[in-house]
Write an enzyme that holds these catalytic residues in place. Structure first.
Site, PDB file in Angstrom:
ATOM      1  N   ASN A   1      34.671  45.022  28.197  1.00  0.00           N
ATOM      2  CA  ASN A   1      34.147  46.356  28.546  1.00  0.00           C
ATOM      3  C   ASN A   1      35.228  47.428  28.591  1.00  0.00           C
ATOM      4  O   ASN A   1      35.000  48.568  28.201  1.00  0.00           O
ATOM      5  CB  ASN A   1      33.453  46.304  29.908  1.00  0.00           C
ATOM      6  CG  ASN A   1      32.205  45.458  29.879  1.00  0.00           C
ATOM      7  OD1 ASN A   1      31.289  45.722  29.107  1.00  0.00           O
ATOM      8  ND2 ASN A   1      32.178  44.414  30.697  1.00  0.00           N
TER       9      ASN A   1
ATOM     10  N   LYS B   1      43.177  49.130  32.838  1.00  0.00           N
ATOM     11  CA  LYS B   1      43.316  50.595  32.872  1.00  0.00           C
ATOM     12  C   LYS B   1      44.672  51.023  32.316  1.00  0.00           C
ATOM     13  O   LYS B   1      44.776  52.001  31.570  1.00  0.00           O
ATOM     14  CB  LYS B   1      43.114  51.108  34.296  1.00  0.00           C
ATOM     15  CG  LYS B   1      41.675  50.988  34.771  1.00  0.00           C
ATOM     16  CD  LYS B   1      40.781  51.874  33.926  1.00  0.00           C
ATOM     17  CE  LYS B   1      39.311  51.631  34.162  1.00  0.00           C
ATOM     18  NZ  LYS B   1      38.449  52.509  33.350  1.00  0.00           N
TER      19      LYS B   1
ATOM     20  N   TYR C   1      41.752  44.299  36.557  1.00  0.00           N
ATOM     21  CA  TYR C   1      41.103  45.589  36.284  1.00  0.00           C
ATOM     22  C   TYR C   1      42.178  46.673  36.081  1.00  0.00           C
ATOM     23  O   TYR C   1      42.111  47.463  35.127  1.00  0.00           O
ATOM     24  CB  TYR C   1      40.165  45.927  37.443  1.00  0.00           C
ATOM     25  CG  TYR C   1      39.773  47.370  37.548  1.00  0.00           C
ATOM     26  CD1 TYR C   1      38.861  47.931  36.662  1.00  0.00           C
ATOM     27  CD2 TYR C   1      40.314  48.186  38.549  1.00  0.00           C
ATOM     28  CE1 TYR C   1      38.505  49.261  36.756  1.00  0.00           C
ATOM     29  CE2 TYR C   1      39.956  49.505  38.665  1.00  0.00           C
ATOM     30  CZ  TYR C   1      39.054  50.052  37.758  1.00  0.00           C
ATOM     31  OH  TYR C   1      38.709  51.376  37.855  1.00  0.00           O
TER      32      TYR C   1
ATOM     33  N   SER D   1      42.845  54.574  36.604  1.00  0.00           N
ATOM     34  CA  SER D   1      42.597  54.238  38.013  1.00  0.00           C
ATOM     35  C   SER D   1      43.886  54.092  38.812  1.00  0.00           C
ATOM     36  O   SER D   1      44.941  53.705  38.280  1.00  0.00           O
ATOM     37  CB  SER D   1      41.825  52.915  38.085  1.00  0.00           C
ATOM     38  OG  SER D   1      41.788  52.423  39.407  1.00  0.00           O
TER      39      SER D   1
HETATM   40  N1  LIG Z   1      34.511  55.602  41.322  1.00  0.00           N
HETATM   41  C1  LIG Z   1      35.824  55.613  41.518  1.00  0.00           C
HETATM   42  O1  LIG Z   1      36.307  55.885  42.639  1.00  0.00           O
HETATM   43  C2  LIG Z   1      36.754  55.298  40.388  1.00  0.00           C
HETATM   44  C3  LIG Z   1      36.309  55.080  39.100  1.00  0.00           C
HETATM   45  N2  LIG Z   1      37.223  54.849  38.083  1.00  0.00           N
HETATM   46  C4  LIG Z   1      36.764  54.632  36.707  1.00  0.00           C
HETATM   47  O2  LIG Z   1      35.801  55.601  36.364  1.00  0.00           O
HETATM   48  C5  LIG Z   1      34.841  55.046  35.487  1.00  0.00           C
HETATM   49  C6  LIG Z   1      33.438  55.250  36.068  1.00  0.00           C
HETATM   50  O3  LIG Z   1      33.395  54.598  37.310  1.00  0.00           O
HETATM   51  P1  LIG Z   1      32.104  54.693  38.246  1.00  0.00           P
HETATM   52  O4  LIG Z   1      31.276  55.833  37.837  1.00  0.00           O
HETATM   53  O5  LIG Z   1      32.572  54.594  39.627  1.00  0.00           O
HETATM   54  O6  LIG Z   1      31.405  53.325  37.866  1.00  0.00           O
HETATM   55  P2  LIG Z   1      29.839  53.036  37.747  1.00  0.00           P
HETATM   56  O7  LIG Z   1      29.690  51.553  37.682  1.00  0.00           O
HETATM   57  O8  LIG Z   1      29.091  53.797  38.759  1.00  0.00           O
HETATM   58  O9  LIG Z   1      29.530  53.642  36.301  1.00  0.00           O
HETATM   59  C7  LIG Z   1      29.972  53.038  35.127  1.00  0.00           C
HETATM   60  C8  LIG Z   1      28.894  53.258  34.081  1.00  0.00           C
HETATM   61  O10 LIG Z   1      29.359  52.683  32.856  1.00  0.00           O
HETATM   62  C9  LIG Z   1      28.305  51.941  32.283  1.00  0.00           C
HETATM   63  N3  LIG Z   1      28.874  50.848  31.514  1.00  0.00           N
HETATM   64  C10 LIG Z   1      29.590  49.795  31.995  1.00  0.00           C
HETATM   65  N4  LIG Z   1      29.941  48.992  30.995  1.00  0.00           N
HETATM   66  C11 LIG Z   1      29.445  49.550  29.855  1.00  0.00           C
HETATM   67  C12 LIG Z   1      29.480  49.176  28.500  1.00  0.00           C
HETATM   68  N5  LIG Z   1      30.051  48.025  28.085  1.00  0.00           N
HETATM   69  N6  LIG Z   1      28.879  49.974  27.590  1.00  0.00           N
HETATM   70  C13 LIG Z   1      28.255  51.109  27.982  1.00  0.00           C
HETATM   71  N7  LIG Z   1      28.184  51.511  29.261  1.00  0.00           N
HETATM   72  C14 LIG Z   1      28.774  50.725  30.190  1.00  0.00           C
HETATM   73  C15 LIG Z   1      27.465  51.426  33.454  1.00  0.00           C
HETATM   74  O11 LIG Z   1      26.120  51.166  33.044  1.00  0.00           O
HETATM   75  C16 LIG Z   1      27.573  52.574  34.438  1.00  0.00           C
HETATM   76  O12 LIG Z   1      26.509  53.495  34.316  1.00  0.00           O
HETATM   77  C17 LIG Z   1      35.184  53.571  35.313  1.00  0.00           C
HETATM   78  O13 LIG Z   1      35.899  53.416  34.099  1.00  0.00           O
HETATM   79  C18 LIG Z   1      36.090  53.285  36.503  1.00  0.00           C
HETATM   80  O14 LIG Z   1      37.004  52.268  36.206  1.00  0.00           O
HETATM   81  C19 LIG Z   1      38.553  54.830  38.317  1.00  0.00           C
HETATM   82  C20 LIG Z   1      39.040  54.984  39.579  1.00  0.00           C
HETATM   83  C21 LIG Z   1      38.197  55.244  40.713  1.00  0.00           C
HETATM   84  O1  LIG Z   2      39.356  52.157  40.330  1.00  0.00           O
HETATM   85  C1  LIG Z   2      38.627  52.131  41.305  1.00  0.00           C
HETATM   86  O2  LIG Z   2      39.127  52.524  42.495  1.00  0.00           O
HETATM   87  C2  LIG Z   2      38.261  52.850  43.587  1.00  0.00           C
HETATM   88  C3  LIG Z   2      39.097  52.842  44.858  1.00  0.00           C
HETATM   89  O3  LIG Z   2      39.679  51.584  45.010  1.00  0.00           O
HETATM   90  P1  LIG Z   2      39.507  50.770  46.359  1.00  0.00           P
HETATM   91  O4  LIG Z   2      40.354  49.550  46.161  1.00  0.00           O
HETATM   92  O5  LIG Z   2      40.005  51.648  47.466  1.00  0.00           O
HETATM   93  O6  LIG Z   2      38.033  50.482  46.521  1.00  0.00           O
HETATM   94  C4  LIG Z   2      37.110  51.867  43.647  1.00  0.00           C
HETATM   95  O7  LIG Z   2      36.245  52.178  44.727  1.00  0.00           O
HETATM   96  C5  LIG Z   2      36.366  51.928  42.328  1.00  0.00           C
HETATM   97  O8  LIG Z   2      35.272  51.038  42.308  1.00  0.00           O
HETATM   98  C6  LIG Z   2      37.305  51.518  41.228  1.00  0.00           C
HETATM   99  O9  LIG Z   2      36.686  51.707  39.967  1.00  0.00           O
END
Ligand SMILES: NC(=O)C1=CN([C@@H]2O[C@H](COP(=O)(O)OP(=O)(O)OC[C@H]3O[C@@H](n4cnc5c(N)ncnc54)[C@H](O)[C@@H]3O)[C@@H](O)[C@H]2O)C=CC1
Ligand SMILES: O=C1O[C@H](COP(=O)(O)O)[C@@H](O)[C@H](O)[C@H]1O
Length: 248
Positions: A84, A151, A147, A110
């Site tokens: 992914n 990244k 993970y 991340s």
């Molecule tokens: N939420 C956070 O605090 C953080 C998020 N990130 C990064 O930001 C991005 C988005 O994270 P979130 O919105 O929190 O996650 P999330 O899980 O809420 O959203 C991810 C979306 O990507 C889609 N997805 C996953 N694998 C897929 C694939 N193979 N093909 C097409 N769609 C796919 C899922 O269906 C989902 O809607 C991720 O790459 C995550 O690693 C990085 C650091 C912190």
């Molecule tokens: O990259 C990500 O980081 C956030 C924050 O990390 P955490 O270890 O404090 O939970 C995480 O919530 C998120 O799912 C992840 O994609």
């Protein structure tokens, strides 16, 4: 940015934060492997990010991409992040270059790409307001899990596609995106909190600014911080409004 902007992973948390504030500002194309939960006026591509032909169809004609799709779990196993996150990011970068329409690529990296700078010697002081330790994006990756490895690999893939093909690439090392308020009883999360509105504003900046290859941190202007946001301010014009200290 007058050309369409492709947002992958649009159905997730980061995608929702971006669209909440910027839905009417851009001509969006949305991609996710899950169908839309709500009706959208934007073109929506239900596709897996590892399916080259489906991804190319969504990419072709877009001027910029915000790439969020992937497995966001810090505990995600290798086979999932390999497919992914690593294959998926390679796939969309290749489609971006093949399309010849894409100029800017914004990658959701991340905090976990550099999580092992949080050593036992530095913890918990680095999470506190008086501590001067800062990561600024010039340091080498020190992933805290597989993970985080995926990244860091995405950032390096972007480096290659920038150097070889001239794509502008912005890597946003997102901290902890939490809606409404910073995480409670979690100093680390408060130090790297990113509010929803600052998130939308930062990705907007990444679509508007001119840059070559950049690594920046995506956090609000928290009193507690161990990530510098100077580069995000200087190169991208990032001007965050929120601070986890306001919720103490
Ligand atoms: N939420 C956070 O605090 C953080 C998020 N990130 C990064 O930001 C991005 C988005 O994270 P979130 O919105 O929190 O996650 P999330 O899980 O809420 O959203 C991810 C979306 O990507 C889609 N997805 C996953 N694998 C897929 C694939 N193979 N093909 C097409 N769609 C796919 C899922 O269906 C989902 O809607 C991720 O790459 C995550 O690693 C990085 C650091 C912190
Ligand atoms: O990259 C990500 O980081 C956030 C924050 O990390 P955490 O270890 O404090 O939970 C995480 O919530 C998120 O799912 C992840 O994609």
């Amino acid at each position: 940015m007058d050309d369409p902007v492709l947002l992958t992973g649009a159905e997730g948390r980061v995608g929702s934060a971006i669209l909440a504030d910027l839905e009417s500002k851009y001509d969006w194309r949305l991609l996710d492997r899950e169908p839309p939960a709500e009706e959208s006026s934007s073109d929506f591509f239900v596709a897996d990010i590892t399916d080259y032909d489906a991804v190319y169809e969504a990419v072709d004609g877009a001027g910029a991409i915000i790439h969020l799709a992937g497995d966001p779990r810090p505990e995600a196993p290798w086979n999932s992040v390999l497919s992914n996150n690593i294959d998926g990011t390679h796939n969309i970068l290749q489609a971006a270059v093949d399309s010849e329409s894409v100029e800017k690529f914004v990658f959701a990296s991340s905090n976990h790409a550099v999580g092992n700078y949080e050593t036992d010697e530095r913890k918990p002081e680095l999470y506190r307001p008086h501590d001067g330790f800062r990561l600024d994006g010039n340091e080498l990756p020190r992933p805290s899990n597989l993970y985080g490895v995926s990244k860091a690999t995405g950032e390096v893939l972007g480096r290659y596609y920038h150097d070889e093909f001239g794509l502008s690439v912005a890597n946003v090392r997102i901290g902890n995106l939490t809606e409404g308020h910073p995480p409670k009883d979690y100093e680390r999360g408060q130090a790297m909190w990113l509010s929803y509105r600052d998130c939308a504003h930062l990705f907007d900046c990444c679509l508007q600014a001119d840059y070559d290859y950049e690594i920046i941190y995506g956090i609000s202007d928290n009193n507690r911080k161990y990530y510098s946001i100077d580069r995000a301010r200087e190169v991208f014009g990032y001007d965050p409004q929120d601070n986890s200290a306001h919720f103490d």
